[in-house]
Design an enzyme around this catalytic site. Structure first.
Site: not given
Ligand code: ZN
Ligand code: MN
Length: 248
Positions: A30, A32, A41, A116, A118, A168, A173
């Site tokens: 994903e 970032h 992640d 993650h 979701e 995010h 992170e």
């Molecule tokens: Zn992430």
């Molecule tokens: Mn994520």
């Protein structure tokens, strides 16, 4: 002692599973932001799993690298190149199959270390289905849920806490990757975007233009490896407690 399953022989694994828990990191591929890699992640969940394995004499399984669909309201969404999402069904089946195989090999307990946002509902679904079929105990937690209030307060001394769904590619992170894989952080490419208003709904098909063009949903400006280390230590302590509570 070998903590990573992929570095063990099959007989080492066979002899360990009756008394050692397995830790399964789950991530995503994903976006970032401009400053972090696509595998944040995975890096975070894998490294937290290695630290937890030291605490609970665990075995770290190969990470599930792909995750459920990134959403504009929590991960930036699917429109960034490099965000490679699984359908929910696919993730449920993948996790179910892996848990079933561990159970067939005699593993008693699997801790899913989620990195993650979701993924959560789909991991819970696979855990529920697998534990109805097989004699295995599973627990799952997302690392950000385990950071105590006093640590959140210390990490967010300079900027307000925006809520975990907006964290995010942001302060927490970025700090985690600065701690675990500093060579993959490019703060020279980071751009500070205007404050992002949380999107309190989901629209499909997803439209372009909803999220900041660089990708992060909140500021990463005050990130540091030291903050990452502080959070990682708190998460691992919390996970060890969850293991003690859930193993029997
Ligand atoms: Zn992430
Ligand atoms: Mn994520």
């Amino acid at each position: 002692m070998n903590r990573e399953m992929v570095k063990m022989t099959w007989t080492e694994f066979r002899d360990a599973v009756s008394h050692r828990p397995v830790i399964l990191p789950v991530g995503s591929v994903e976006q970032h932001g401009y400053h972090l890699p696509l595998s944040v992640d995975v890096i975070t969940s894998h490294n937290l799993s290695l630290l937890l394995a030291e605490e609970i004499d665990g075995i770290v399984a190969p990470a599930i690298q792909y995750g459920y669909k990134s959403k504009p309201s929590s991960g930036g969404g699917p429109l960034f190149p490099g965000t490679i999402d699984l359908n929910g069904d696919t993730l449920v089946h993948q996790v179910y199959d892996i848990l079933a195989e561990f159970a067939r090999d005699g593993v008693q307990y699997v801790f899913l270390m989620n990195g993650h946002f979701e993924n959560e509902a789909f991991l819970a679904e696979a855990m529920d289905l697998a534990t109805k079929e097989f004699p295995i105990t599973t627990a799952m937690a997302s690392w950000w849920d385990l950071i105590p209030q006093d640590v959140v307060a210390q990490v967010f001394q300079e900027v307000p806490f925006p809520g975990w769904d907006l964290e995010h590619a942001a302060l927490t992170e970025t700090s985690m990757v600065m701690y675990f894989a500093p060579e993959l952080v490019h703060m020279d490419r980071y751009v500070e975007e205007p404050t992002f208003e949380r999107i309190p709904y989901h629209r499909y098909p997803v439209k372009p233009g909803l999220v900041p063009p660089s990708g992060p949903l909140a500021t990463a400006r005050t990130a540091s490896a030291q903050k990452g280390q502080m959070m990682a230590q708190a998460v691992v302590q919390a996970c060890a407690k969850i293991y003690e509570k859930t193993k029997k």
